[in-house]
Write an enzyme that holds these catalytic residues in place. Structure first.
Site, PDB file in Angstrom:
ATOM      1  CB  CYS A   1     -15.133 -14.456 -16.683  1.00 53.94           C
ATOM      2  SG  CYS A   1     -13.788 -15.086 -17.701  1.00 53.94           S
TER       3      CYS A   1
ATOM      4  CD  GLU B   1      -5.617  -0.506   3.478  1.00 50.23           C
ATOM      5  OE1 GLU B   1      -6.332  -1.403   3.021  1.00 50.23           O
ATOM      6  OE2 GLU B   1      -4.975  -0.621   4.553  1.00 50.23           O
TER       7      GLU B   1
ATOM      8  CD1 TRP C   1      -4.910  -4.958   7.945  1.00 50.20           C
ATOM      9  CD2 TRP C   1      -3.827  -5.510   6.080  1.00 50.20           C
ATOM     10  NE1 TRP C   1      -5.001  -6.322   7.802  1.00 50.20           N
ATOM     11  CE2 TRP C   1      -4.353  -6.689   6.658  1.00 50.20           C
ATOM     12  CE3 TRP C   1      -3.096  -5.615   4.890  1.00 50.20           C
ATOM     13  CZ2 TRP C   1      -4.169  -7.954   6.101  1.00 50.20           C
ATOM     14  CZ3 TRP C   1      -2.917  -6.876   4.325  1.00 50.20           C
ATOM     15  CH2 TRP C   1      -3.453  -8.021   4.926  1.00 50.20           C
TER      16      TRP C   1
ATOM     17  CD  GLU D   1     -10.952  -7.797   2.191  1.00 55.32           C
ATOM     18  OE1 GLU D   1     -11.488  -7.234   3.177  1.00 55.32           O
ATOM     19  OE2 GLU D   1      -9.921  -7.350   1.640  1.00 55.32           O
TER      20      GLU D   1
ATOM     21  CG  ASP E   1      -5.333  -1.460  10.022  1.00 56.82           C
ATOM     22  OD1 ASP E   1      -5.424  -2.404  10.822  1.00 56.82           O
ATOM     23  OD2 ASP E   1      -6.035  -1.381   8.998  1.00 56.82           O
TER      24      ASP E   1
ATOM     25  NE  ARG F   1      -3.549  -2.665   0.260  1.00 57.23           N
ATOM     26  CZ  ARG F   1      -4.166  -3.431   1.149  1.00 57.23           C
ATOM     27  NH1 ARG F   1      -3.593  -3.698   2.315  1.00 57.23           N
ATOM     28  NH2 ARG F   1      -5.355  -3.923   0.886  1.00 57.23           N
TER      29      ARG F   1
ATOM     30  CB  CYS G   1      -8.948 -15.027 -15.825  1.00 60.23           C
ATOM     31  SG  CYS G   1     -10.143 -16.082 -16.681  1.00 60.23           S
TER      32      CYS G   1
ATOM     33  CG  HIS H   1      -6.533  -7.845  -2.117  1.00 61.10           C
ATOM     34  ND1 HIS H   1      -6.745  -6.592  -1.574  1.00 61.10           N
ATOM     35  CD2 HIS H   1      -7.387  -8.679  -1.476  1.00 61.10           C
ATOM     36  CE1 HIS H   1      -7.686  -6.677  -0.639  1.00 61.10           C
ATOM     37  NE2 HIS H   1      -8.100  -7.934  -0.570  1.00 61.10           N
TER      38      HIS H   1
ATOM     39  CG  ASP I   1      -3.456  -5.495  -1.790  1.00 66.61           C
ATOM     40  OD1 ASP I   1      -4.468  -5.066  -2.384  1.00 66.61           O
ATOM     41  OD2 ASP I   1      -3.522  -6.199  -0.774  1.00 66.61           O
TER      42      ASP I   1
ATOM     43  CB  CYS J   1     -12.318 -12.008 -16.140  1.00 70.00           C
ATOM     44  SG  CYS J   1     -12.172 -13.259 -14.826  1.00 70.00           S
TER      45      CYS J   1
END
Length: 538
Positions: A328, A475, A473, A318, A424, A162, A286, A254, A191, A267
Site C-alpha cells: 500500500c 464456519e 468458531w 491473522e 469447533d 460466520r 489501512c 477479518h 468478521d 488499502c
C-alpha cells in the site's frame, strides 16, 4: 440415542436417589449426618438483603422445576431457623465462593457476593437433577459443600459473525452456561463473513455487511444482525445469570464485511478487487488512513454504551499485512515517516492508536496472542502488546511459550489453546462437522479434560493466567443445535478445568459424573454428542 440412555441408566440407577455428581467438582463435600431435608409442598425462601432478590427468584424456579413445590420469598434479618435461606457473609474468603449446608430443618446458601450465592444455587440445582428413576425429588441428604473457583475468568465464545445466531438461541446457550458456573460469554460480532451489530453512525455496516445470501431470511444462518436494544436486553439477561458479555470486533484483519460496506477503509491499491462476503478473507484495514481511526472511534463509543463490561476484544490475529500494508503506498509512506524497516512494525502503530481509543472509553483491550514461531525473540513478540492488555493463547502447541513470555512482560493471559479449547474441532474420527473446513485436528472429550492451564508451573510463574475460554468458531455451525452438539460435553470438561483445582480433578471420576447431566440436557432439548467411546471396554 438408545446407547446414551443405556449408559446413563447403568450409572445413575446404581447411585443414591440424590446425585452428588456435581460438575464442576466442588472443593469440599462433607456428609454431616444420615438425616435428610424433606421438601414441603410450599417452601419459604428467606433473604437477608434485597440484592439477593434475583438469586431468590432463580432458586424459586429451580424448586418448582426440580421438586415441584411452590415457594415465596421473604425478607428478614432474623437468625431463627428458616426453611431455605440465602445470606451475604462479608467475611467469606473468596468473592465467588459459597457455602451450602443442608440439615434436617434448613438449607442455607451463603457467600460474600450475590454471584457466589448464585453458584451455590446452581450446585443445589445439580443435586436435584432428575436421575432417570423419578421426575421430582422429595428429600435432600444432609451435607455441607465449601467451594470457590480456581480462576475468575471462565468463558465460552459464540461466533454469529460466520453464521448468525438468533437472540433467543443465544439466551438458551447462556442458560446452559450458567448451570456449570461459566461467567463470561465472548460474542464474536464482526468478521469477513458478516457484521452483526447495529452501529447508528454507520448504517451500511449492517445494510451491506450483515446479508450475504439474498435467498434466505434475516434470522440466519447467512443473514441477520442484532439491534442495539436487543444487545442491551441480552446483556441484562446474561447479568441475571452472573455472566458478563464481552464483544469482539476483529481488526485489522477479518474486516471484509466492514470494507464491503465502506470501501475507503481498505488499502487503495486493492480497491479494484471485488469483495464477496465469506469468500474474500485477505483484506485488512489501512493503517495509514486517518478515517480508519475516526471510524473505529465512533464505533467503539457506541459499543461502549451497549456493553458495560470493562473489557473489549479486538482480535489482532491473522492479518494479511504483507499483501495489504506491504504494498500500500499510504502504508509505505507511514513506514518511512515512522522510521520502520519491517511491515510488521506497523501493527504496533495501529494498535497503539486503537488502544488509546479503547482507554478513552474506559475499556481494557483483549487480543489474540500472535506467537506463531516459538523461536521468535521475546522483544519481537511483545513490542506491540502493552501491559494493560490481556492476551489469549490459542495457536496449537505454543501455549507454554506464550505463558513464559507474558509472565516476563507482566501481561495477563487467558488460556484457550487449540488442542484443548477449540470446540469447533471434530470430536471423533469421521464425526461432525460434515466438512472439515480447514483441516482441523481431533479434539476428544478426554483431550478437552486432560490439561492444566498452568502447565504445572510454580505459582509465581502462572499467577498472570486469569482464566480459560472455550471457542466455538462458526464456519461449520449453522444453527444452535450444531453449536451445542459441538460444545457439549466438552464444555463440561472446560467448566471443571476453569473451576476445580488439579487435586480435585480426575478423569475417571469425571466420566461417572457425566450421565445425569447428559440425561438432563436431553430433557432440556439440548443437542449434544454422545461420548460413547469413553465407556467402551478395550
Amino acid at each position: 440415542m438408545k446407547t446414551l440412555i443405556s449408559i446413563c441408566l447403568l450409572f445413575i440407577l446404581s447411585q443414591p436417589a440424590i446425585s452428588q455428581h456435581i460438575i464442576p467438582t466442588p472443593a469440599n463435600i462433607y456428609f454431616t449426618s444420615k438425616g435428610t431435608y424433606t421438601f414441603q409442598s410450599a417452601e419459604q425462601i428467606y433473604i437477608t438483603d434485597s440484592i439477593l432478590l434475583n438469586e431468590a427468584k432463580e432458586l424459586q424456579s429451580i424448586l418448582k422445576k426440580r421438586v415441584n413445590c411452590n415457594s415465596e420469598i421473604i425478607f428478614t434479618n432474623q437468625s431463627k431457623t428458616q426453611n431455605i435461606a440465602l445470606s451475604i457473609q462479608p467475611d467469606f474468603p473468596e468473592p465467588e465462593g459459597y457455602l451450602l449446608t443442608v440439615t434436617p430443618k434448613r438449607i442455607n446458601i451463603s457467600g460474600r457476593t450475590a454471584s457466589g450465592i448464585f453458584y451455590g444455587i446452581q450446585t443445589f440445582n445439580q443435586l436435584l437433577i432428575e436421575d432417570g428413576s423419578q421426575l421430582h425429588h422429595s428429600t435432600l441428604p444432609c451435607l455441607k459443600i465449601e467451594d470457590a473457583p480456581r480462576y475468575g475468568y471462565r468463558a465460552l465464545m459464540l461466533d454469529p459473525a460466520r453464521h448468525f445466531i438468533p437472540m433467543q438461541d443465544v439466551k438458551r446457550f447462556i442458560d446452559i452456561m450458567s448451570l456449570y458456573k461459566f461467567n463470561v460469554l465472548q460474542i464474536h460480532l464482526t468478521d469477513d463473513q458478516g457484521w452483526r451489530i447495529e452501529i447508528n453512525a454507520y448504517p451500511e455496516l449492517t445494510r451491506k455487511g450483515a446479508f450475504r445470501n439474498n435467498k434466505t431470511g434475516n434470522q440466519g444462518p447467512h443473514n441477520g444482525f442484532y439491534t442495539q436494544e436487543e444487545l442491551r436486553q441480552l446483556v441484562a439477561y446474561a447479568a441475571s445469570k452472573h455472566i458478563e458479555i464481552i464483544p469482539e470486533l476483529d481488526i485489522p484483519g477479518h474486516t471484509v464485511a466492514a470494507i464491503k460496506a465502506y470501501p475507503q477503509l481498505g488499502c487503495r491499491h486493492l480497491d479494484s478487487i471485488p469483495i464477496s462476503l465469506g469468500k474474500t478473507a485477505d483484506r485488512t484495514l489501512c493503517a495509514a488512513k486517518e478515517e480508519v481511526y475516526s471510524f473505529y472511534s465512533h464505533i467503539l463509543k457506541e459499543v461502549n454504551e451497549i456493553f458495560p463490561s470493562k473489557r473489549i476484544h479486538l482480535g489482532g490475529d491473522e492479518a494479511v499485512i504483507e499483501k495489504n500494508w506491504g504494498h500500500c503506498p499510504d502504508c509505505q509512506k507511514l513506514m518511512q515517516t515512522q522510521g520502520y524497516t519491517k511491515t510488521s512494525e506497523i501493527m504496533g502503530y495501529f494498535f497503539g492508536r486503537i488502544h488509546e481509543i479503547v482507554r478513552q472509553n474506559g475499556k481494557e483491550l483483549m487480543l489474540w496472542c500472535e506467537l506463531d514461531n516459538i523461536r521468535m525473540p521475546a522483544h519481537s513478540f511483545l513490542f506491540s502488546y502493552p501491559k494493560d492488555c490481556t492476551l489469549f493463547t490459542w495457536r496449537m502447541g505454543l501455549t507454554p511459550k506464550a505463558i513464559e513470555l507474558t509472565e516476563q512482560a507482566g501481561i495477563q493471559l487467558i488460556a484457550s489453546p487449540g488442542e484443548h479449547c477449540y470446540f469447533d474441532y471434530p470430536q471423533y474420527k469421521g464425526d461432525l462437522p460434515e466438512f472439515n473446513n480447514w483441516g482441523m485436528p481431533l479434539l476428544t472429550l478426554k483431550q478437552a479434560y486432560d490439561w492444566d492451564p498452568g502447565y504445572g508451573l510454580p505459582a509465581d510463574k502462572q499467577k498472570h493466567i486469569i482464566g480459560v475460554a472455550g471457542l466455538l468458531w462458526g464456519e461449520a455451525m449453522q444453527d444452535i443445535n450444531r453449536i451445542t452438539y459441538m460444545a457439549y460435553p466438552r464444555a463440561l470438561a472446560l467448566a471443571e478445568t476453569g473451576w476445580s483445582t488439579m487435586k480435585n480433578r480426575n478423569w475417571e471420576t469425571f466420566k461417572t459424573h457425566l450421565p445425569p447431566h447428559l440425561l438432563n440436557l436431553m430433557r432440556e432439548g439440548i443437542n449434544f454428542r454422545v461420548p460413547f467411546e469413553i465407556y467402551q471396554k478395550n
